[in-house]
Structure formats: structure tokens, C-alpha cells
Design an enzyme around this catalytic site. Sequence first.
Site, PDB file in Angstrom:
ATOM      1  N   GLY A  38      -1.425   2.154  -7.333  1.00 35.96           N
ATOM      2  CA  GLY A  38      -2.158   2.361  -8.591  1.00 35.96           C
ATOM      3  C   GLY A  38      -1.542   3.469  -9.427  1.00 35.96           C
ATOM      4  O   GLY A  38      -1.458   3.368 -10.659  1.00 35.96           O
ATOM      5  N   HIS A  90      -2.383  -4.895 -10.537  1.00 39.18           N
ATOM      6  CA  HIS A  90      -3.072  -3.728 -11.113  1.00 39.18           C
ATOM      7  C   HIS A  90      -3.413  -3.967 -12.573  1.00 39.18           C
ATOM      8  O   HIS A  90      -2.577  -4.490 -13.324  1.00 39.18           O
ATOM      9  CB  HIS A  90      -2.206  -2.470 -10.991  1.00 39.18           C
ATOM     10  CG  HIS A  90      -2.079  -1.975  -9.588  1.00 39.18           C
ATOM     11  ND1 HIS A  90      -2.941  -1.066  -9.034  1.00 39.18           N
ATOM     12  CD2 HIS A  90      -1.212  -2.312  -8.594  1.00 39.18           C
ATOM     13  CE1 HIS A  90      -2.605  -0.836  -7.779  1.00 39.18           C
ATOM     14  NE2 HIS A  90      -1.562  -1.582  -7.477  1.00 39.18           N
ATOM     15  N   GLU A 138     -10.273   0.108  -6.013  1.00 39.22           N
ATOM     16  CA  GLU A 138      -9.320  -0.766  -5.340  1.00 39.22           C
ATOM     17  C   GLU A 138      -9.904  -2.138  -4.977  1.00 39.22           C
ATOM     18  O   GLU A 138     -11.047  -2.235  -4.500  1.00 39.22           O
ATOM     19  CB  GLU A 138      -8.814  -0.106  -4.049  1.00 39.22           C
ATOM     20  CG  GLU A 138      -7.817   1.008  -4.274  1.00 39.22           C
ATOM     21  CD  GLU A 138      -7.019   1.313  -3.035  1.00 39.22           C
ATOM     22  OE1 GLU A 138      -6.748   0.393  -2.247  1.00 39.22           O
ATOM     23  OE2 GLU A 138      -6.671   2.498  -2.833  1.00 39.22           O
ATOM     24  N   CYS A 143      -4.678   6.077  -4.752  1.00 41.30           N
ATOM     25  CA  CYS A 143      -4.074   4.750  -4.641  1.00 41.30           C
ATOM     26  C   CYS A 143      -2.612   4.896  -5.057  1.00 41.30           C
ATOM     27  O   CYS A 143      -2.336   5.210  -6.224  1.00 41.30           O
ATOM     28  CB  CYS A 143      -4.804   3.755  -5.536  1.00 41.30           C
ATOM     29  SG  CYS A 143      -4.112   2.091  -5.489  1.00 41.30           S
ATOM     30  N   CYS A 191       0.880  -1.182   0.000  1.00 43.68           N
ATOM     31  CA  CYS A 191       0.000   0.000   0.000  1.00 43.68           C
ATOM     32  C   CYS A 191       0.910   1.223   0.000  1.00 43.68           C
ATOM     33  O   CYS A 191       1.585   1.486   1.015  1.00 43.68           O
ATOM     34  CB  CYS A 191      -0.907  -0.005   1.228  1.00 43.68           C
ATOM     35  SG  CYS A 191      -1.952   1.469   1.366  1.00 43.68           S
TER      36      CYS A 191
HETATM   37  N1  LIG Z   1      -6.360  -2.282  -2.399  1.00 45.87           N
HETATM   38  C1  LIG Z   1      -4.952  -2.627  -2.604  1.00 45.87           C
HETATM   39  C2  LIG Z   1      -4.124  -2.352  -1.317  1.00 45.87           C
HETATM   40  C3  LIG Z   1      -3.995  -0.875  -0.999  1.00 45.87           C
HETATM   41  C4  LIG Z   1      -3.355  -0.115  -2.117  1.00 45.87           C
HETATM   42  C5  LIG Z   1      -3.530   1.404  -2.089  1.00 45.87           C
HETATM   43  N2  LIG Z   1      -4.337   1.941  -1.034  1.00 45.87           N
HETATM   44  C6  LIG Z   1      -2.191   2.107  -2.201  1.00 45.87           C
HETATM   45  O1  LIG Z   1      -2.043   3.251  -1.734  1.00 45.87           O
HETATM   46  O2  LIG Z   1      -1.268   1.522  -2.835  1.00 45.87           O
HETATM   47  C7  LIG Z   1      -4.846  -4.119  -2.957  1.00 45.87           C
HETATM   48  O3  LIG Z   1      -5.764  -4.870  -2.622  1.00 45.87           O
HETATM   49  O4  LIG Z   1      -3.832  -4.502  -3.551  1.00 45.87           O
END
Ligand SMILES: N[C@H](CCC[C@H](N)C(=O)O)C(=O)O
Length: 276
Positions: free
Chosen positions: A222, A161, A210, A219, A75
Site C-alpha cells: 500500500g 490497490h 486491507e 501496509c 505482502c
Molecule cells: N491485504 C493484502 C495482502 C497483504 C498486503 C500488506 N500486508 C503488505 O504489507 O503489503 C491483499 O489482499 O492484497
Amino acid sequence: MLLKFTKMHGAGNDFVVIDLITQRCKLRPRDIRMLADRHLGVGCDQVLLVEPPGSPDVDFRYRIFNADGKEVEQCGNGARCFARFVRDKKLTHKRVISVETNCGVIQLRIRDNHQVEVDMGTPVFEPARIPFKAQEEADCYPLEVDGQTLEIGAVSMGNPHAVLRVDSVADVDIEHLGPRIETHEAFPKKVNAGFMQVVSPGEIRLRVFERGVGETLACGTGACAAVVYGLNRGWLRDTVTVNLPGGKLSISWAGPGHSVKMIGPTALVFEGSIKI
Ligand SMILES: N[C@H](CCC[C@H](N)C(=O)O)C(=O)O
């Protein structure tokens, strides 16, 4: 027990951060879901755990749980808030902090004005390691969704992603497309779905649906995934301003074999305690 927590956000992607160094608590998936619940708990996109390191050559262990209670690999926005948290709580006085995550060790560098730089590691494009079902690695792939063929990039920043280029992020039906991409059978571990509008070679707009959460205001991984996909397609240059609904991130990538660098904000919202 009464568990102390800190509510934080990075460009609007919000977190409940829990110090499990000075307090001891075993959190089950239903506890994570309660903490993340915006009606029954504190409310957040992810719960971040600050734990002692597993080995002497890193400073901390950093664990990440989506609002659905599932633990994930990485994250990016959370990593910046993690760095601010451990400094504010005087758990370290270092300005360069190494943290162990479920997808390897990353370096966090404290900057001025509550900004943090994160070395997010090298992106992975090999389908089997994303994971993504494809015959062979390519710059882009067709993805059948609801009878339409979308063109996506697929990349891992430790977490999976899918990135689509769109003419206007404002016009994307993210509530329709987001969950259908997130749970597409081509992604065995599900996927974060990014929608990227190229403003110029040095600037994009991005919205992300997400995995395990839904659309977030930002994100970090992301943003990294979108920039490396755009660079590979020849649309972007090596440092890009990423405009997300909740704020801006700066993402840099010097190309294959290099780490992706992210710089962005952190914010501390409030401290609290909750009965677990
Ligand atoms: N939902 C993402 C995790 C958090 C990623 C995001 N909040 C960031 O800042 O990178 C996943 O399941 O891979």
C-alpha cells in the site's frame, strides 16, 4: 499435529510465520483463519508460509494468506519479516535472498538494525492487469461510493490497490469508506484501499484498509502504491518517507519501467507451537 510458528511484525503489520521446510503440514483456509483469529488462535493480519523453492534459481517460495483465509499475491511488510526469519532460523546465510511469490520473484536485502530492503518489482497501471474496470488507463479515476464521487488512483504491486488523497488521514471515516471501496464492483478481485495525506514532496501519512483484513497498522504494498500514484500526479519526489500508524517505511521509485524499492523494520515477537 503440533505446528511451530513465529509471531513477527513489520511496522505493526503482524504475521504468523510458518517454516514448511523443516516441518510438513497442509493448511486449509479454516486453519489459516484460526491462526489469524485474535481470540481463538494466535492472531495476525497475514499468515506467511516459508516453502522450498519451485526452481533452482530462487532461494525460497513465499506464500501469503490474509486473515480471511484467502491466498494473495504479495505482502511487502511480510517480505521483510520473511528475510529476517530465514536468516534467524539459519535457513540461509545469504544477505540477498530471492523469493518466488504468486506474482513473480522479488529480491530481499538484509540491512543493519533488523532493517530489510525489498525490490518490490514494477508497478502495473493497466486496468485489466490490476484488475480494475475502466475504459482506458488514466492517472486517476472517478469511483462512485455511497452517492459521492471519489477520485482514486488504481495500481497493482502484484496485488490491487486503490489510493485516495485526503487532507487529513486522522479525519478519514475508514470504517465506512474502507469496506465499500474494498468490495466495490469496479475491482473484480476486491482491492486494498489506501488513504494518503501529502505532508511534503518527500513525506506522506498513510492509512490502509486491507483487502481480506480491515485496517492494519501498516501496509507495504500500500505504501508503494501510494508513492507511485503520488509521483504520477506530481505531488511527490522519487524517495518518500511513508508514516503509517505502526511505523515508517522508505519508498523509492525512479519512474515507469523501474522497480519500487522499500526499506523498513522487522520485529520478532515470540515463538510458539499450536495444535492444528
Ligand atoms: N491485504 C493484502 C495482502 C497483504 C498486503 C500488506 N500486508 C503488505 O504489507 O503489503 C491483499 O489482499 O492484497
